[in-house]
Design an enzyme around this catalytic site. Structure first.
Site, mmCIF file in Angstrom:
data_model
loop_
_atom_site.group_PDB
_atom_site.id
_atom_site.type_symbol
_atom_site.label_atom_id
_atom_site.label_comp_id
_atom_site.label_asym_id
_atom_site.label_seq_id
_atom_site.Cartn_x
_atom_site.Cartn_y
_atom_site.Cartn_z
ATOM 1 N N HIS A 27 -1.407 1.319 7.469
ATOM 2 C CA HIS A 27 -1.862 1.246 6.089
ATOM 3 C C HIS A 27 -1.703 2.622 5.446
ATOM 4 O O HIS A 27 -1.667 3.637 6.143
ATOM 5 C CB HIS A 27 -3.351 0.830 6.101
ATOM 6 C CG HIS A 27 -3.941 0.588 4.749
ATOM 7 N ND1 HIS A 27 -3.368 -0.242 3.810
ATOM 8 C CD2 HIS A 27 -5.078 1.080 4.170
ATOM 9 C CE1 HIS A 27 -4.122 -0.261 2.724
ATOM 10 N NE2 HIS A 27 -5.155 0.542 2.911
ATOM 11 N N CYS A 37 0.834 -1.211 0.000
ATOM 12 C CA CYS A 37 0.000 0.000 0.000
ATOM 13 C C CYS A 37 0.868 1.260 0.000
ATOM 14 O O CYS A 37 0.474 2.293 -0.541
ATOM 15 C CB CYS A 37 -0.958 0.010 1.195
ATOM 16 S SG CYS A 37 -0.114 -0.147 2.792
#
Length: 370
Positions: free
Chosen positions: A312, A32
């Site tokens: 994330h 990510c």
């Protein structure tokens, strides 16, 4: 993408130009950090256009060796040529090349998006410089020898001539120049030293703004006691004042917020969840010329999570006056007001862990002197 995909497709069809594409990127296990930065760079339109142009020209060169630049150009070309407006693409070739070239990104551990962006831009510059050097060498070896005259060749470079650094299209987009000014408090002589940058890393404080962070970045620091400055004119250590100013603002201003701080007594890094307001329109007033350089925000890489070693990354991008949210494969439209939810937390402990980490601003044409 299912129902959400068709809903987004309809919204995009109504409000966005025909040629624009909005594709999510598949996650290959904690990639990510890579996907979020790639989305920000894709919606950096001048960078994207030059990359696509590079790829179109490179396709004519059969001996072009695969590298991070060709893989990135191939990915951006794939996105731009899709028949549908939205969908999902796997950036597999690019990620494989990244891992092959740099062992830092080889593991499935959580990586730092800013570290990746830095590595990528510097790697692209290295590749372009090598290609330019190789092309120049080929041109020199294929050209006829210089015509001989009584005093030697007609064209000769003077000894000690300074070689101008190559300015690539990556430099033209992202590079700015800082000047570090040190003023001796005894003789008032100012010593200036220039350095280039692709992004500005700013220290942050609770309940602050990008404007105040930039002012702190350029604030005057006094050098005294053990930190005295050696003044060449005085030929001795002297008290001095030092400050950093922006000599040449870049076309694309990338601001990295230092959200991860090393805490000595804990012997580890801690995430600073501070609320730092980043405006949609920004004026850089701390330039050498004291002229305001005006910028518009077009992308934000957001860190989601409470610590530096896990979490994330997602990204927000502005395209044709609309904001979109990219979370790996998922893409959705958001209201402009939603950008404010990523400023950070006003309290130290908060359930909100989504914080702006890397900001991308494009210089407005009216304010540009170049």
């Amino acid at each position: 993408m299912g129902a959400n995909g068709s809903k987004l497709e309809k919204a995009l069809g109504d409000q966005f130009p025909e040629g624009e594409r909005y594709f999510g990127l598949e996650n290959f296990g904690n990639t990510c950090y890579c996907n979020s930065v790639l989305q920000a760079l894709y919606f950096c339109v001048p960078f994207r256009e030059q990359l696509l142009e590079y790829y179109a020209n490179a396709k004519n060169l059969t001996d072009t060796e695969e590298n991070l630049l060709t893989c990135l150009a191939d990915l951006f070309t794939q996105i731009s040529l899709q028949k549908k407006k939205t969908g999902v693409l796997p950036p597999k070739r690019f990620v494989q090349r990244l891992k092959k070239q740099n062992e830092i990104f080889r593991s499935y551990m959580h990586q730092d998006a800013h570290e990746f962006l830095n590595y990528l831009l510097n790697e692209l510059v290295d590749i372009l410089e090598k290609e330019s050097h190789a092309a120049k060498t080929d041109a020199e070896t294929s050209s006829p020898p210089p015509e001989k005259v009584a005093n030697g060749p007609k064209t000769i470079q003077a000894n000690g001539a300074k070689k101008e650094p190559l300015v690539t299209w990556v430099h033209k987009n992202f590079q700015g120049i800082l000047t570090n000014e040190t003023r001796c408090l005894r003789c008032e002589t100012v010593t200036a030293r220039d350095e280039t940058f692709f992004d500005l890393s700013l220290d942050i404080e609770q309940n602050s703004s990008i404007t105040s962070c930039l002012k702190n970045f350029s604030s005057t620091e006094t050098l005294n006691a053990e930190d005295k400055f050696f003044c060449d004119k005085c030929c001795s250590l002297q008290e001095a004042q030092k400050r950093m100013k922006i000599k040449k603002p870049p076309h694309i201003l990338v601001i990295h917020l230092k959200r991860f701080k090393y805490i000595e007594h804990l012997s580890r890094y801690k995430k600073l969840t501070y609320r730092v307001v980043f405006p949609l329109e920004l004026k850089l007033s701390n330039t050498v010329e004291d002229l305001d350089a005006e910028y518009s925000l077009f992308a934000v890489v957001v860190h989601v999570g409470s610590g530096p070693n896990h979490g994330h990354y997602v990204s927000l991008v502005k395209s044709h006056n609309h904001w979109l949210f990219f979370d790996d494969e998922a893409v959705e439209m958001i209201d402009e007001s939603a950008v404010q939810t990523f400023f950070g937390s006003a309290q130290e402990y908060s359930s909100n862990t989504d914080h702006g980490y890397i900001l991308f601003y494009e210089r407005l044409a009216a304010a540009s002197t170049s």
